[in-house]
Design an enzyme around this catalytic site. Sequence first.
Site, short mmCIF file in Angstrom:
data_model
loop_
_atom_site.label_atom_id
_atom_site.label_comp_id
_atom_site.label_asym_id
_atom_site.label_seq_id
_atom_site.Cartn_x
_atom_site.Cartn_y
_atom_site.Cartn_z
N ASN A 81 -3.45 34.65 48.51
CA ASN A 81 -2.30 35.21 47.80
C ASN A 81 -1.97 36.64 48.19
O ASN A 81 -0.80 37.04 48.15
CB ASN A 81 -2.62 35.15 46.29
N TYR A 153 7.90 41.14 57.67
CA TYR A 153 7.41 40.35 56.53
C TYR A 153 7.75 38.87 56.71
O TYR A 153 6.90 38.00 56.53
CB TYR A 153 8.05 40.88 55.24
N LYS A 157 5.30 35.45 56.83
CA LYS A 157 5.38 34.33 55.88
C LYS A 157 5.61 33.01 56.64
O LYS A 157 5.21 31.95 56.16
CB LYS A 157 6.48 34.61 54.85
N THR A 186 7.41 40.94 40.34
CA THR A 186 6.10 41.60 40.45
C THR A 186 6.33 42.98 41.08
O THR A 186 7.47 43.35 41.39
CB THR A 186 5.19 40.79 41.39
N1 LIG Z 1 7.10 38.54 44.31
C1 LIG Z 1 7.91 37.78 45.04
O1 LIG Z 1 9.12 37.73 44.80
C2 LIG Z 1 7.36 36.95 46.15
C3 LIG Z 1 8.25 36.10 46.83
C4 LIG Z 1 7.77 35.30 47.86
C5 LIG Z 1 6.43 35.33 48.19
N2 LIG Z 1 5.59 36.17 47.52
C6 LIG Z 1 4.17 36.19 47.94
O2 LIG Z 1 3.33 36.08 46.81
C7 LIG Z 1 2.08 36.75 47.07
C8 LIG Z 1 1.75 37.65 45.89
O3 LIG Z 1 2.78 38.62 45.78
P1 LIG Z 1 3.06 39.44 44.44
O4 LIG Z 1 4.52 39.37 44.21
O5 LIG Z 1 2.14 39.04 43.37
O6 LIG Z 1 2.73 40.92 44.98
P2 LIG Z 1 2.04 42.15 44.26
O7 LIG Z 1 2.35 42.17 42.81
O8 LIG Z 1 2.40 43.33 45.08
O9 LIG Z 1 0.47 41.83 44.42
C9 LIG Z 1 -0.09 41.77 45.69
C10 LIG Z 1 -1.59 41.69 45.56
O10 LIG Z 1 -2.16 41.77 46.88
C11 LIG Z 1 -3.07 42.87 46.89
N3 LIG Z 1 -3.14 43.51 48.19
C12 LIG Z 1 -2.12 44.03 48.92
N4 LIG Z 1 -2.60 44.63 50.01
C13 LIG Z 1 -3.95 44.49 49.98
C14 LIG Z 1 -5.00 44.93 50.82
N5 LIG Z 1 -4.77 45.64 51.92
N6 LIG Z 1 -6.27 44.60 50.50
C15 LIG Z 1 -6.52 43.90 49.38
N7 LIG Z 1 -5.57 43.48 48.52
C16 LIG Z 1 -4.30 43.78 48.83
C17 LIG Z 1 -2.52 43.82 45.86
O11 LIG Z 1 -3.50 44.79 45.52
P3 LIG Z 1 -3.05 46.16 44.76
O12 LIG Z 1 -2.71 45.71 43.38
O13 LIG Z 1 -4.23 47.05 44.85
O14 LIG Z 1 -1.87 46.67 45.52
C18 LIG Z 1 -2.16 42.85 44.75
O15 LIG Z 1 -3.29 42.43 44.04
C19 LIG Z 1 2.28 37.51 48.38
O16 LIG Z 1 1.64 36.79 49.43
C20 LIG Z 1 3.77 37.50 48.59
O17 LIG Z 1 4.14 37.53 49.96
C21 LIG Z 1 6.01 36.97 46.51
#
Ligand SMILES: NC(=O)c1ccc[n+]([C@@H]2O[C@H](COP(=O)([O-])OP(=O)(O)OC[C@H]3O[C@@H](n4cnc5c(N)ncnc54)[C@H](OP(=O)(O)O)[C@@H]3O)[C@@H](O)[C@H]2O)c1
Length: 258
Positions: A81, A153, A157, A186
């Site tokens: 994730n 990005y 993906k 998020t």
């Molecule tokens: N949100 C959207 O609209 C969306 C849409 C499509 C896909 N996604 C995918 O869903 C997944 C989760 O995204 P999210 O929206 O939940 O993002 P988020 O709220 O930014 O959370 C990302 C998580 O990844 C961790 N992370 C980032 N860089 C890291 C690193 N270098 N080492 C360890 N941990 C790291 C973050 O840690 P910290 O909290 O310390 O930063 C956080 O726990 C991602 O793969 C994203 O591409 C999200």
Amino acid sequence: MARVFITGSSDGLGQMAGQLLIEQGHRVVLHARSEQRGKQALAAVPEAESVVIGDLTSIAQTRGVAEQVNALGAFDAVIHNAGVGYREPRRIATEDGLPQVFAVNTLAPYILTALIRRPKRLIYLSSGLHKSGDTSLQDLSWEQRPWQGQQAYSDTKFHDVLLAFAIARRWPDVLSNALEPGWVATKMGGAGAPDDLDAGHRTQVWLAVSDDPAAKVTGEYFFHMGLRKPIPATRNADLQEKLLDACADFSGVRLPQS
Ligand SMILES: NC(=O)c1ccc[n+]([C@@H]2O[C@H](COP(=O)([O-])OP(=O)(O)OC[C@H]3O[C@@H](n4cnc5c(N)ncnc54)[C@H](OP(=O)(O)O)[C@@H]3O)[C@@H](O)[C@H]2O)c1
């Protein structure tokens, strides 16, 4: 009851998936980039079994995450994730000289897949933006192209789907799938994101633990617990192998063939 490891579960969809799994009676191991974020992750999901620590921008620390996970024993599912978003204004180089977004979104799930003792199910977080990913797989490290954060990005993906499908093809004993969670509010998605946040974490949880026959498939791509068509290039076995070879070259970690 299943045991699930979730990368990047200190915030956002990873944390929400952890909470939901625990509410459903499953065991969860969290992951955070640092000791401090690990403490915060456990404070937010106190019923989690433990948290493993490692910054996924670093190949060495990513290997360390796999070692910590393996020391905890077997897992039924791993949810890949953790992710860095599409707003990086410049090529931020990691300690290994790679763009951060590639290191975290592509290389880390590859390394963890290769090194963590094989679970029964693997889930990879992709995005609808994978459709704009560069299917040539040229210049993965962005040394020749002028930097474009959203393109970088989108490329990663696309890689996540290639990786999920490569594993599904190579490892028939594992259920390996990818999904898009929608554009949700998020930290990454931003406050104005239009899709349903409460639906954003449910598909990965369902793929990780459900006995629903629709969840017990492999090599598929999902949105909101339904099948969705990824771009055809994700099904190209040559491209899948090209990505695996490139990740092996960047990381020095080889993926077991079968
Ligand atoms: N949100 C959207 O609209 C969306 C849409 C499509 C896909 N996604 C995918 O869903 C997944 C989760 O995204 P999210 O929206 O939940 O993002 P988020 O709220 O930014 O959370 C990302 C998580 O990844 C961790 N992370 C980032 N860089 C890291 C690193 N270098 N080492 C360890 N941990 C790291 C973050 O840690 P910290 O909290 O310390 O930063 C956080 O726990 C991602 O793969 C994203 O591409 C999200």
